[in-house]
Scaffold this motif. Structure first.
Motif, mmCIF file in Angstrom:
data_model
loop_
_atom_site.group_PDB
_atom_site.id
_atom_site.type_symbol
_atom_site.label_atom_id
_atom_site.label_comp_id
_atom_site.label_asym_id
_atom_site.label_seq_id
_atom_site.Cartn_x
_atom_site.Cartn_y
_atom_site.Cartn_z
ATOM 1 N N SER A 164 -1.891 -1.132 2.466
ATOM 2 C CA SER A 164 -2.824 -0.402 3.323
ATOM 3 C C SER A 164 -4.292 -0.696 3.023
ATOM 4 O O SER A 164 -5.159 -0.396 3.844
ATOM 5 N N TYR A 165 -4.570 -1.254 1.853
ATOM 6 C CA TYR A 165 -5.947 -1.374 1.384
ATOM 7 C C TYR A 165 -6.522 -2.743 1.754
ATOM 8 O O TYR A 165 -6.531 -3.674 0.954
ATOM 9 N N GLU A 166 -7.002 -2.860 2.981
ATOM 10 C CA GLU A 166 -7.597 -4.119 3.438
ATOM 11 C C GLU A 166 -9.072 -4.159 3.052
ATOM 12 O O GLU A 166 -9.814 -3.209 3.288
ATOM 13 N N LEU A 196 -5.557 -7.868 1.070
ATOM 14 C CA LEU A 196 -4.944 -6.597 0.711
ATOM 15 C C LEU A 196 -5.043 -6.444 -0.801
ATOM 16 O O LEU A 196 -4.590 -7.322 -1.551
ATOM 17 N N PHE A 197 -5.631 -5.320 -1.248
ATOM 18 C CA PHE A 197 -5.925 -5.113 -2.669
ATOM 19 C C PHE A 197 -4.964 -4.098 -3.267
ATOM 20 O O PHE A 197 -4.680 -3.052 -2.670
ATOM 21 N N ASP A 198 -4.476 -4.387 -4.474
ATOM 22 C CA ASP A 198 -3.525 -3.525 -5.175
ATOM 23 C C ASP A 198 -4.275 -2.666 -6.192
ATOM 24 O O ASP A 198 -4.393 -3.043 -7.360
ATOM 25 N N LEU A 199 -4.775 -1.522 -5.752
ATOM 26 C CA LEU A 199 -5.545 -0.641 -6.629
ATOM 27 C C LEU A 199 -4.718 -0.097 -7.793
ATOM 28 O O LEU A 199 -5.181 -0.146 -8.948
ATOM 29 N N PRO A 200 -3.502 0.453 -7.574
ATOM 30 C CA PRO A 200 -2.759 0.982 -8.724
ATOM 31 C C PRO A 200 -2.466 -0.080 -9.772
ATOM 32 O O PRO A 200 -2.513 0.195 -10.973
ATOM 33 N N ALA A 201 -2.183 -1.310 -9.337
ATOM 34 C CA ALA A 201 -1.932 -2.374 -10.309
ATOM 35 C C ALA A 201 -3.186 -2.687 -11.111
ATOM 36 O O ALA A 201 -3.104 -2.975 -12.319
ATOM 37 N N GLY A 220 3.726 5.820 -4.181
ATOM 38 C CA GLY A 220 3.238 6.630 -3.068
ATOM 39 C C GLY A 220 1.959 6.037 -2.511
ATOM 40 O O GLY A 220 1.015 5.769 -3.268
ATOM 41 N N ASP A 221 1.933 5.799 -1.198
ATOM 42 C CA ASP A 221 0.773 5.233 -0.515
ATOM 43 C C ASP A 221 0.112 6.329 0.306
ATOM 44 O O ASP A 221 0.638 6.754 1.335
ATOM 45 N N THR A 222 -1.039 6.800 -0.136
ATOM 46 C CA THR A 222 -1.683 7.937 0.528
ATOM 47 C C THR A 222 -2.057 7.621 1.977
ATOM 48 O O THR A 222 -2.019 8.505 2.837
ATOM 49 N N ALA A 223 -2.414 6.381 2.249
ATOM 50 C CA ALA A 223 -2.832 6.033 3.611
ATOM 51 C C ALA A 223 -1.657 5.930 4.568
ATOM 52 O O ALA A 223 -1.817 6.112 5.774
ATOM 53 N N ALA A 224 -0.474 5.635 4.042
ATOM 54 C CA ALA A 224 0.679 5.356 4.893
ATOM 55 C C ALA A 224 1.654 6.517 5.019
ATOM 56 O O ALA A 224 2.641 6.407 5.752
ATOM 57 N N GLU A 225 1.413 7.625 4.307
ATOM 58 C CA GLU A 225 2.363 8.736 4.305
ATOM 59 C C GLU A 225 1.659 10.035 4.706
ATOM 60 O O GLU A 225 1.332 10.867 3.868
ATOM 61 N N PRO A 226 1.419 10.237 5.993
ATOM 62 C CA PRO A 226 0.611 11.372 6.456
ATOM 63 C C PRO A 226 1.230 12.734 6.196
ATOM 64 O O PRO A 226 0.506 13.724 6.102
ATOM 65 N N THR A 227 2.536 12.833 6.087
ATOM 66 C CA THR A 227 3.133 14.143 5.848
ATOM 67 C C THR A 227 3.037 14.562 4.380
ATOM 68 O O THR A 227 3.182 15.741 4.075
ATOM 69 N N ARG A 228 2.787 13.615 3.486
ATOM 70 C CA ARG A 228 2.744 13.919 2.047
ATOM 71 C C ARG A 228 1.330 13.951 1.481
ATOM 72 O O ARG A 228 1.057 14.697 0.537
ATOM 73 N N PHE A 229 0.439 13.117 2.046
ATOM 74 C CA PHE A 229 -0.848 12.920 1.393
ATOM 75 C C PHE A 229 -2.013 12.981 2.372
ATOM 76 O O PHE A 229 -1.876 12.626 3.549
ATOM 77 N N PHE A 230 -3.172 13.390 1.862
ATOM 78 C CA PHE A 230 -4.428 13.227 2.578
ATOM 79 C C PHE A 230 -4.937 11.803 2.328
ATOM 80 O O PHE A 230 -4.643 11.196 1.295
#
Length: 254
Positions: A164-166, A196-201, A220-230
């Motif tokens: 998600s991190y372009e 695409l950048f791998d921040l957690p890595a 967990g990808d905050t940008a790709a999981e709207p029901t779980r994360f802001f």
């Protein structure tokens, strides 16, 4: 909330809280813990009280900083009021009954502990803070409290994922100028000249280079999981005026 096995130690409580389980509504539904959003402050206060309760501390014993994407770390001895929050991105404490919380909406929250001291830490690692050394500074502050790097445990919580991190080429060039072996953190993006950048890595790599042996990431990808994360980036995609904030926190039992 999400928990990590390596932080499960006697006397330590922690949680990477999702957006579920609070009282906020609309864009902020439901566990929004950021006063900096446009949410009703009393609802944020209630949400934070629920987080504090889950960690076994009083509502006034959960502290967060005024985060500025820095490498500044504070030693927490007593809780502060909202208006007196220090401008910093990392915290450490040896005081039982205090919960250290970091807010995020794509940036990486990092929770740390050395159960043998015991000492705990928490930091907010967006790309700027990570490059500036917030993880390094938090670990150093913990060693000054008696932590040993070979005993330290650290977990990177949910954040924006590598799919998600372009980012643009200038962003990539900055990381490669720092260390050429950061090349593998970038993958080609669909748009020309973007990656695409791998921040957690990247954050995990910083921890590993500090000599920490017990490190992990929740996923967990905050940008790709709207029901779980802001997510700040998702809010931009959807042209929302504002967005909620997730909280991740760690405490020494009272």
């Amino acid at each position: 909330m999400i928990t990590a096995e390596i932080l499960a130690a006697p006397g330590i409580r922690h949680g990477f809280f999702t957006r579920e389980g609070g009282v906020s509504e609309g864009l902020f539904a439901s566990l929004n813990c950021g006063y900096g959003s446009m949410d009703e402050p009393e609802k944020v206060t209630e949400n934070r009280a629920r987080v504090a309760e889950a960690l076994g501390v009083g509502p006034g014993r959960l502290v967060t900083c005024y985060q500025i994407h820095s490498a500044d770390v504070v030693d927490v001895v007593t809780p502060w009021t909202r208006d007196a929050a220090p401008r910093a991105d990392g915290m450490v404490t040896v005081v039982p009954g205090l919960a250290l919380g970091v807010l995020a909406a794509d940036c990486a929250p990092v929770l740390l502990a050395d159960p043998e001291v015991p000492v705990i830490g928490a930091c907010h690692a967006g790309w700027r803070g990570a490059v500036h050394g917030i993880v390094d500074a938090t670990v150093e502050a913990m060693t000054l409290k008696g932590a040993r790097r070979e005993r330290l445990r650290a977990v990177v919580g949910p954040c924006i994922g590598p799919e998600s991190y372009e980012v643009g080429s200038e962003f990539r060039d900055r990381f490669l100028a720092d260390r050429i072996d950061n090349t593998d953190l970038f993958a080609p993006a669909p748009r020309d000249g973007h990656f695409l950048f791998d921040l957690p890595a990247y954050v995990l790599r910083r921890l590993e280079r500090l000599g920490l042996r017990n490190i992990a990431a929740t996923g967990g990808d905050t940008a790709a999981e709207p029901t779980r994360f802001f997510s700040y980036r998702r809010a931009c995609w959807e042209h929302d005026r504002t967005y909620g904030r997730l909280i991740s926190a760690i405490a020494l039992e009272p």
